[in-house]
Design a protein around this motif. Structure first.
Motif, PDB file in Angstrom:
ATOM      1  N   ASP A 167       0.858  -1.180   0.000  1.00  0.00           N
ATOM      2  CA  ASP A 167       0.000   0.000   0.000  1.00  0.00           C
ATOM      3  C   ASP A 167       0.897   1.234   0.000  1.00  0.00           C
ATOM      4  OD1 ASP A 167      -1.638   2.172   0.640  1.00  0.00           O
ATOM      5  OD2 ASP A 167      -3.000   0.923   1.796  1.00  0.00           O
ATOM      6  N   PRO A 168       0.879   2.059  -1.069  1.00  0.00           N
ATOM      7  CA  PRO A 168       1.788   3.206  -1.144  1.00  0.00           C
ATOM      8  C   PRO A 168       1.489   4.303  -0.124  1.00  0.00           C
ATOM      9  CG  PRO A 168       0.239   3.274  -2.946  1.00  0.00           C
ATOM     10  CD  PRO A 168       0.027   1.962  -2.254  1.00  0.00           C
ATOM     11  N   VAL A 169       0.313   4.242   0.506  1.00  0.00           N
ATOM     12  CA  VAL A 169      -0.055   5.264   1.485  1.00  0.00           C
ATOM     13  C   VAL A 169       0.405   4.872   2.887  1.00  0.00           C
ATOM     14  CG1 VAL A 169      -1.962   6.532   2.537  1.00  0.00           C
ATOM     15  CG2 VAL A 169      -2.016   5.990   0.086  1.00  0.00           C
ATOM     16  N   THR A 170       0.121   3.608   3.282  1.00  0.00           N
ATOM     17  CA  THR A 170       0.440   3.171   4.638  1.00  0.00           C
ATOM     18  C   THR A 170       1.793   2.480   4.741  1.00  0.00           C
ATOM     19  OG1 THR A 170      -0.605   0.999   4.369  1.00  0.00           O
ATOM     20  CG2 THR A 170      -2.018   2.838   5.029  1.00  0.00           C
ATOM     21  N   GLY A 171       2.292   1.936   3.627  1.00  0.00           N
ATOM     22  CA  GLY A 171       3.542   1.197   3.659  1.00  0.00           C
ATOM     23  C   GLY A 171       3.367  -0.254   4.042  1.00  0.00           C
ATOM     24  N   GLY A 172       2.143  -0.659   4.409  1.00  0.00           N
ATOM     25  CA  GLY A 172       1.878  -2.051   4.762  1.00  0.00           C
ATOM     26  C   GLY A 172       1.425  -2.849   3.553  1.00  0.00           C
ATOM     27  N   LEU A 173       1.094  -4.131   3.793  1.00  0.00           N
ATOM     28  CA  LEU A 173       0.575  -4.949   2.705  1.00  0.00           C
ATOM     29  C   LEU A 173      -0.749  -4.373   2.220  1.00  0.00           C
ATOM     30  CD1 LEU A 173       1.264  -8.596   3.965  1.00  0.00           C
ATOM     31  CD2 LEU A 173       2.443  -7.372   2.134  1.00  0.00           C
ATOM     32  N   LEU A 174      -1.016  -4.594   0.940  1.00  0.00           N
ATOM     33  CA  LEU A 174      -2.266  -4.079   0.386  1.00  0.00           C
ATOM     34  C   LEU A 174      -3.468  -4.669   1.115  1.00  0.00           C
ATOM     35  CD1 LEU A 174      -1.679  -4.078  -3.465  1.00  0.00           C
ATOM     36  CD2 LEU A 174      -2.191  -2.122  -2.042  1.00  0.00           C
ATOM     37  N   ASP A 175      -4.438  -3.846   1.396  1.00  0.00           N
ATOM     38  CA  ASP A 175      -5.688  -4.307   1.975  1.00  0.00           C
ATOM     39  C   ASP A 175      -6.830  -3.508   1.357  1.00  0.00           C
ATOM     40  OD1 ASP A 175      -5.773  -1.805   3.268  1.00  0.00           O
ATOM     41  OD2 ASP A 175      -4.696  -2.601   5.002  1.00  0.00           O
ATOM     42  N   SER A 176      -8.020  -3.768   1.798  1.00  0.00           N
ATOM     43  CA  SER A 176      -9.190  -3.134   1.197  1.00  0.00           C
ATOM     44  C   SER A 176      -9.234  -1.632   1.444  1.00  0.00           C
ATOM     45  CB  SER A 176     -10.475  -3.776   1.730  1.00  0.00           C
ATOM     46  OG  SER A 176     -10.509  -3.670   3.141  1.00  0.00           O
ATOM     47  N   GLY A 177      -8.351  -1.113   2.312  1.00  0.00           N
ATOM     48  CA  GLY A 177      -8.348   0.318   2.575  1.00  0.00           C
ATOM     49  C   GLY A 177      -7.723   1.137   1.468  1.00  0.00           C
ATOM     50  N   TYR A 178      -7.032   0.494   0.520  1.00  0.00           N
ATOM     51  CA  TYR A 178      -6.388   1.220  -0.575  1.00  0.00           C
ATOM     52  C   TYR A 178      -7.412   1.435  -1.681  1.00  0.00           C
ATOM     53  CZ  TYR A 178      -3.042   2.293  -4.294  1.00  0.00           C
ATOM     54  OH  TYR A 178      -2.360   2.902  -5.327  1.00  0.00           O
ATOM     55  N   ARG A 179      -8.034   2.591  -1.682  1.00  0.00           N
ATOM     56  CA  ARG A 179      -9.189   2.831  -2.550  1.00  0.00           C
ATOM     57  C   ARG A 179      -8.838   2.897  -4.027  1.00  0.00           C
ATOM     58  NH1 ARG A 179      -9.554   8.104  -4.220  1.00  0.00           N
ATOM     59  NH2 ARG A 179      -8.144   9.599  -3.220  1.00  0.00           N
ATOM     60  N   ASP A 180      -7.564   3.165  -4.359  1.00  0.00           N
ATOM     61  CA  ASP A 180      -7.186   3.315  -5.763  1.00  0.00           C
ATOM     62  C   ASP A 180      -6.659   2.023  -6.370  1.00  0.00           C
ATOM     63  OD1 ASP A 180      -7.766   6.078  -6.140  1.00  0.00           O
ATOM     64  OD2 ASP A 180      -6.024   6.563  -4.909  1.00  0.00           O
ATOM     65  N   PHE A 181      -6.788   0.908  -5.658  1.00  0.00           N
ATOM     66  CA  PHE A 181      -6.227  -0.341  -6.153  1.00  0.00           C
ATOM     67  C   PHE A 181      -6.793  -0.735  -7.511  1.00  0.00           C
ATOM     68  CE2 PHE A 181      -6.729  -4.875  -6.794  1.00  0.00           C
ATOM     69  CZ  PHE A 181      -5.407  -5.270  -6.796  1.00  0.00           C
ATOM     70  N   LYS A 182      -8.123  -0.693  -7.635  1.00  0.00           N
ATOM     71  CA  LYS A 182      -8.745  -1.132  -8.886  1.00  0.00           C
ATOM     72  C   LYS A 182      -8.240  -0.338 -10.088  1.00  0.00           C
ATOM     73  CE  LYS A 182     -13.067  -3.062  -7.112  1.00  0.00           C
ATOM     74  NZ  LYS A 182     -14.541  -3.004  -7.180  1.00  0.00           N
ATOM     75  N   LYS A 183      -8.067   0.972  -9.901  1.00  0.00           N
ATOM     76  CA  LYS A 183      -7.574   1.813 -10.993  1.00  0.00           C
ATOM     77  C   LYS A 183      -6.129   1.475 -11.336  1.00  0.00           C
ATOM     78  CE  LYS A 183      -8.646   5.764  -9.053  1.00  0.00           C
ATOM     79  NZ  LYS A 183      -8.800   7.217  -8.884  1.00  0.00           N
ATOM     80  N   ASP A 184      -5.304   1.257 -10.302  1.00  0.00           N
ATOM     81  CA  ASP A 184      -3.895   0.979 -10.559  1.00  0.00           C
ATOM     82  C   ASP A 184      -3.671  -0.415 -11.118  1.00  0.00           C
ATOM     83  OD1 ASP A 184      -3.378   3.482  -9.649  1.00  0.00           O
ATOM     84  OD2 ASP A 184      -2.674   2.872  -7.670  1.00  0.00           O
TER      85      ASP A 184
END
Length: 367
Positions: A167-184
């Motif tokens: 997760d580029p915002v939190t630095g942790g593993l990707l989770d459902s909190g990364y709202r831009d995942f689908k776009k990226d």
């Protein structure tokens, strides 16, 4: 971080030489299927544009499944480079054959001969203004929230060797909190920046902020030059000067530096608006002039469509709208349904990418 000598050399090879040679190769390959043998001549500007469309198409086609199946990034980058290099070698042989046949390196180029002294003066003015603009791009440091997505994401790809792992915002593993995942996931612009970082040995942020804007500027001027193919050298140069001045100073405000790079050309959405959309317009102009879709313009449309998808998730929709609407107009005006059918079929990747973004959930990528 100042780039070293060999990093600069690699940037020139990867960002200038290879796109030109691979673009020459892909266009020559498409022209071999055309009955018009004179179309096989090598130009200068169109191959450079086509080379980038080829590269961006490959990054999109390879990075999306590479993300889904969690394939290490460096082998993916090697595949992309290998295909580009093969097409570049083919392009080099095409140029050598043209020289051998007496056609020259730049036969059919869209560069007019300077007919008047004023044309030379204007062109020198354009080069000076363009150099100032490039200097402003290189020396301006503008950062915003998108840096924490694309550039931090690109840096993480280089570091972890996987796409969309952190997760580029939190630095942790990707989770459902990364709202831009689908776009990226469906628009792999960060993978393109990471690809260049791996090949040049340059930090991803340095490449995106200081090097890519130079190539983006060349591409933007190139596509405008292509659009003005029937204009005089004087008009082309004047338009180039106006374009560069507007890019540098067209929207100054007291609280923003982003106008130095117009809408920050290191971002995919900026390349989309300033270059990608105009590429599709140029290709359809060629189709209109010919009255049909030949193999070369059909291939260019496919690559432009995939390239717009890479640049931004908006590009998936924008490219589809342009292809369908322009294809329908061409079919009616030229009375050839085939143009519309081919244009619509080219949009199939857009539909598949949209479905992927809606169906594939973030949890499938969490270890």
């Amino acid at each position: 971080m100042t780039p070293g000598f060999w990093e600069i050399i690699r940037c020139i090879i990867i960002g200038l030489l290879l796109p030109f040679l691979s673009g020459t190769g892909i266009l020559a390959l498409a022209d071999r299927r055309s009955k018009e043998t004179d179309e096989r001549r090598v130009s200068v500007i169109l191959p450079f544009v086509a080379g980038y469309l080829l590269l961006w198409s490959l990054v999109e086609l390879i990075s999306v499944p590479g993300t889904v199946f969690k394939i290490p990034f460096r082998p993916l980058a090697g595949i992309i480079l290998g295909i580009v290099a093969v097409m570049g070698i083919y392009g080099l042989f095409t140029i050598l054959n043209n020289i051998k046949d007496g056609k020259g390196v730049s036969s059919g180029a869209l560069i007019s001969v300077f007919e008047k002294r004023s044309d030379v003066v204007l062109f020198v003015v354009f080069l000076v203004v363009a150099a100032i603009f490039l200097y402003m791009n290189i020396t301006s440091d503008f950062y915003d929230a998108d840096d924490s997505r694309f550039l931090v994401g690109a840096g993480d790809i280089v570091r972890s060797n996987y796409i969309l792992k952190t997760d580029p915002v939190t630095g942790g593993l990707l989770d459902s909190g990364y709202r831009d995942f689908k776009k990226d996931l469906i628009s792999q612009w960060a993978a393109y920046i990471a690809y260049n970082s791996v090949l040049t040995g340059m930090d991803a942020t340095v490449y995106a902020h200081s090097v890519y804007p130079i190539f983006a500027g060349l591409l933007i001027v190139s596509v405008y030059w292509l659009l003005m193919k029937d204009q005089s050298m004087e008009n082309k140069t004047l338009a180039g000067i106006i374009l560069v001045v507007m890019a540098a100073f067209g929207n100054y405000s007291t609280h923003s530096q982003e106008t130095v790079s117009i809408v920050r050309t290191w971002q995919g959405k900026a390349t989309l608006s300033l270059f990608g959309v105009l590429c599709i317009i140029y290709i359809f102009m060629q189709i209109y002039d010919k009255g049909d879709i030949d193999p070369k313009n059909g291939l260019l449309l496919v690559m432009a469509d995939l390239s717009l998808s890479l640049m931004s998730s908006m590009g998936i929709v924008i490219a589809a709208i342009m292809l369908v609407s322009y294809g329908l107009y061409m079919a009616v005006s030229k009375k050839k349904l085939k143009i519309f059918i081919i244009s619509a079929l080219i949009c199939i990747p857009n539909v598949l990418l949209y479905l992927l973004s809606e169906v594939y959930t973030i949890e499938r990528f969490v270890s």
